[in-house]
Design a protein around this motif. Structure first.
Motif, PDB file in Angstrom:
ATOM      1  N   ALA A  57       0.828  -1.206   0.000  1.00  0.00           N
ATOM      2  CA  ALA A  57       0.000   0.000   0.000  1.00  0.00           C
ATOM      3  C   ALA A  57       0.864   1.258   0.000  1.00  0.00           C
ATOM      4  O   ALA A  57       0.653   2.177  -0.789  1.00  0.00           O
ATOM      5  N   SER A  58       1.886   1.302   0.874  1.00  0.00           N
ATOM      6  CA  SER A  58       2.739   2.497   0.957  1.00  0.00           C
ATOM      7  C   SER A  58       3.585   2.658  -0.295  1.00  0.00           C
ATOM      8  O   SER A  58       3.854   3.769  -0.734  1.00  0.00           O
ATOM      9  N   LEU A  59       4.007   1.546  -0.894  1.00  0.00           N
ATOM     10  CA  LEU A  59       4.880   1.603  -2.060  1.00  0.00           C
ATOM     11  C   LEU A  59       4.140   2.070  -3.305  1.00  0.00           C
ATOM     12  O   LEU A  59       4.637   2.871  -4.092  1.00  0.00           O
ATOM     13  N   LEU A  60       2.928   1.539  -3.477  1.00  0.00           N
ATOM     14  CA  LEU A  60       2.212   1.781  -4.718  1.00  0.00           C
ATOM     15  C   LEU A  60       1.202   2.923  -4.636  1.00  0.00           C
ATOM     16  O   LEU A  60       0.724   3.407  -5.653  1.00  0.00           O
ATOM     17  N   MET A  61       0.868   3.358  -3.396  1.00  0.00           N
ATOM     18  CA  MET A  61      -0.147   4.403  -3.253  1.00  0.00           C
ATOM     19  C   MET A  61       0.316   5.724  -3.872  1.00  0.00           C
ATOM     20  O   MET A  61      -0.486   6.472  -4.433  1.00  0.00           O
ATOM     21  N   ASN A  62       1.623   6.005  -3.787  1.00  0.00           N
ATOM     22  CA  ASN A  62       2.135   7.242  -4.387  1.00  0.00           C
ATOM     23  C   ASN A  62       1.908   7.266  -5.894  1.00  0.00           C
ATOM     24  O   ASN A  62       1.656   8.314  -6.486  1.00  0.00           O
ATOM     25  N   GLU A  63       2.010   6.071  -6.506  1.00  0.00           N
ATOM     26  CA  GLU A  63       1.772   5.985  -7.942  1.00  0.00           C
ATOM     27  C   GLU A  63       0.296   6.187  -8.256  1.00  0.00           C
ATOM     28  O   GLU A  63      -0.062   6.778  -9.282  1.00  0.00           O
TER      29      GLU A  63
ATOM     30  N   GLU B 120      -7.729  -6.623   6.809  1.00  0.00           N
ATOM     31  CA  GLU B 120      -6.705  -5.582   6.928  1.00  0.00           C
ATOM     32  C   GLU B 120      -6.659  -4.727   5.664  1.00  0.00           C
ATOM     33  O   GLU B 120      -6.553  -3.497   5.736  1.00  0.00           O
ATOM     34  N   CYS B 121      -6.752  -5.366   4.500  1.00  0.00           N
ATOM     35  CA  CYS B 121      -6.751  -4.635   3.232  1.00  0.00           C
ATOM     36  C   CYS B 121      -7.971  -3.714   3.143  1.00  0.00           C
ATOM     37  O   CYS B 121      -7.873  -2.580   2.679  1.00  0.00           O
ATOM     38  N   SER B 122      -9.119  -4.203   3.606  1.00  0.00           N
ATOM     39  CA  SER B 122     -10.343  -3.408   3.598  1.00  0.00           C
ATOM     40  C   SER B 122     -10.163  -2.149   4.448  1.00  0.00           C
ATOM     41  O   SER B 122     -10.585  -1.060   4.061  1.00  0.00           O
ATOM     42  N   ARG B 123      -9.511  -2.315   5.598  1.00  0.00           N
ATOM     43  CA  ARG B 123      -9.304  -1.182   6.507  1.00  0.00           C
ATOM     44  C   ARG B 123      -8.345  -0.159   5.892  1.00  0.00           C
ATOM     45  O   ARG B 123      -8.620   1.048   5.891  1.00  0.00           O
ATOM     46  N   ILE B 124      -7.229  -0.633   5.343  1.00  0.00           N
ATOM     47  CA  ILE B 124      -6.206   0.279   4.813  1.00  0.00           C
ATOM     48  C   ILE B 124      -6.701   1.018   3.578  1.00  0.00           C
ATOM     49  O   ILE B 124      -6.504   2.226   3.426  1.00  0.00           O
ATOM     50  N   MET B 125      -7.372   0.297   2.675  1.00  0.00           N
ATOM     51  CA  MET B 125      -7.759   0.884   1.390  1.00  0.00           C
ATOM     52  C   MET B 125      -9.159   1.490   1.413  1.00  0.00           C
ATOM     53  O   MET B 125      -9.625   2.029   0.401  1.00  0.00           O
TER      54      MET B 125
END
Length: 398
Positions: free
Chosen positions: A111-117, A151-156
């Motif tokens: 999430a942190s790596l690709l969110m900037n893109e 966890e993915c649901s919470r983050i995204m």
């Protein structure tokens, strides 16, 4: 286990005081390398350079590690640093602290790596979410998959149901591709007998779970362990809360009470007879001596009981400790082993009920499917509670 790229990284970490480090030696990470680590630990933290090439290598390795059923975290280093150079100039205490604070779960890392893109581009964000679910689909353990979906649901900030539907599609695709591959292999290595092809046997999950219950009763039934119960109680304001209670039981008592509570009987006739025989023996005898019990054993039970004991003996004969390799044994975490087995059996049985309900849903336009759908949703909530309990059990003992 910390996983690095080169042998210089291993040497420098070792000199810095951190010895549980291995390297893929500059080659692309392989499944065989991961299986070697899996013999010693389920937990890998991948340490790669902070540059773009190192990050891409991290992403490639994550899915391979997940496919082997392992827990993976990723820790990157500042731009221009690699594990060797960073460890060389960082004191031991600061290095340990850095690894603890910067090791991210693979979901958080992606999430942190690709969110900037992705930023404010909804199409790229959708691709990112799909990529994260693809990684989750590689996990063989269904319970862990569900926990990571939450966890993915919470983050995204996206509904679990959407993620579960996507996951189901990916898993179905994998199953379809595996089926095609199996057919191709059968054609290549086809053995024809009486014009028929011998198909591989399907694993009987319920059989394996029931056999594990017999194994636990034979090996650990007499031992006293502390178990955790989560109860519903009203506080002073009248609000219903979850209250955790810990209580000691003999292992056979815990299994007996759990199956009684669920009104479950073992489905396999032989296991059912052995189970009843064992429970009665424990009720009538304060002490359990294996040799004395075997003397009271009915001849028709002897072969199965002997097979279980022999399998356990074979695992013990590897003598890892004699080779200076410390491996966690089941009898070091008996309460966890029992709790996981009971919860997994509950999960499996409830899932069977859900499948029956799905089969009863009519596809006719005017059909009223309200009742089976409502019941199925209730059972899904029950499975969700099993998932949370299993996550608690594993995190408490690991």
């Amino acid at each position: 286990m910390f996983l690095v790229e080169g042998y210089t990284d291993v040497i420098q970490f070792n000199q810095s005081g951190i010895e549980n480090v291995v390297a893929s030696s500059g080659t692309a990470l392989t499944s065989d390398q991961i299986r070697l680590i899996n013999r010693l630990t389920k937990n890998i933290t991948v340490l790669y350079d902070g540059d773009a090439a190192g990050l891409r290598a991290s992403i490639r390795g994550i899915d391979l590690i997940l496919e082997e059923g392992m827990n993976v975290k990723v820790c990157t280093f500042p731009e221009g640093e690699d594990p060797d150079s960073f460890a060389k100039k960082t004191p031991y205490e600061d290095l340990v602290l850095y690894l603890e604070n910067n090791a991210k779960d693979f979901i958080q890392f992606k999430a942190s790596l690709l969110m900037n893109e992705a930023k404010n581009d909804p199409i790229k964000k959708a691709d990112l979410i799909r990529d994260m679910v693809l990684s989750i689909s590689k996990i063989p353990d269904r319970i862990k998959r569900e926990i990571y979906i939450q966890e993915c649901s919470r983050i995204m900030d996206i509904s679990e149901q959407v993620l579960l539907n996507t996951l189901a599609q990916l898993v179905q695709k994998d199953l379809s591709e595996a089926g095609k591959k199996l057919k191709q292999e059968q054609k290549t290595f086809e053995v024809v007998k009486n014009d028929s092809v011998i198909s591989p046997e399907k694993v009987d999950v319920l059989y394996e779970l029931e056999r594990r219950i017999i194994e636990i009763l034979l090996l650990y039934g007499h031992k006293v362990e502390e178990f955790e119960d989560i109860l519903l109680r009203s506080n002073e304001e009248g609000v219903v809360e979850n209250v955790v209670e810990r209580k000691e039981y003999k292992v056979y008592q815990r299994i007996y009470l759990s199956l009684q509570e669920d009104e479950v009987e073992l489905a396999n006739p032989l296991f059912k007879e052995i189970y009843n025989h064992l429970i009665n023996y424990y009720h009538q005898n304060e002490e359990f001596q294996m040799d004395q019990y075997l003397m009271h054993l009915e001849p028709e039970f002897s072969k199965e009981v002997t097979d279980i004991l022999m399998l356990e003996e074979q695992q013990a004969l590897h003598n890892w400790e004699g080779q200076q390799i410390i491996v966690k044994q089941k009898d070091q975490t008996i309460a966890q082993y029992v709790s996981e087995t009971i919860l997994t059996m509950r999960w499996f049985l409830v899932d069977g009920i859900i499948q029956e309900l799905k089969g009863s849903i009519s596809s006719e336009p005017d059909a009223d499917n309200t009742e089976p759908l409502s019941m199925a949703m209730d059972y899904y909530k029950l499975i969700n509670s099993f998932s949370k309990k299993l996550g608690r059990v594993m995190s408490r003992y690991n």
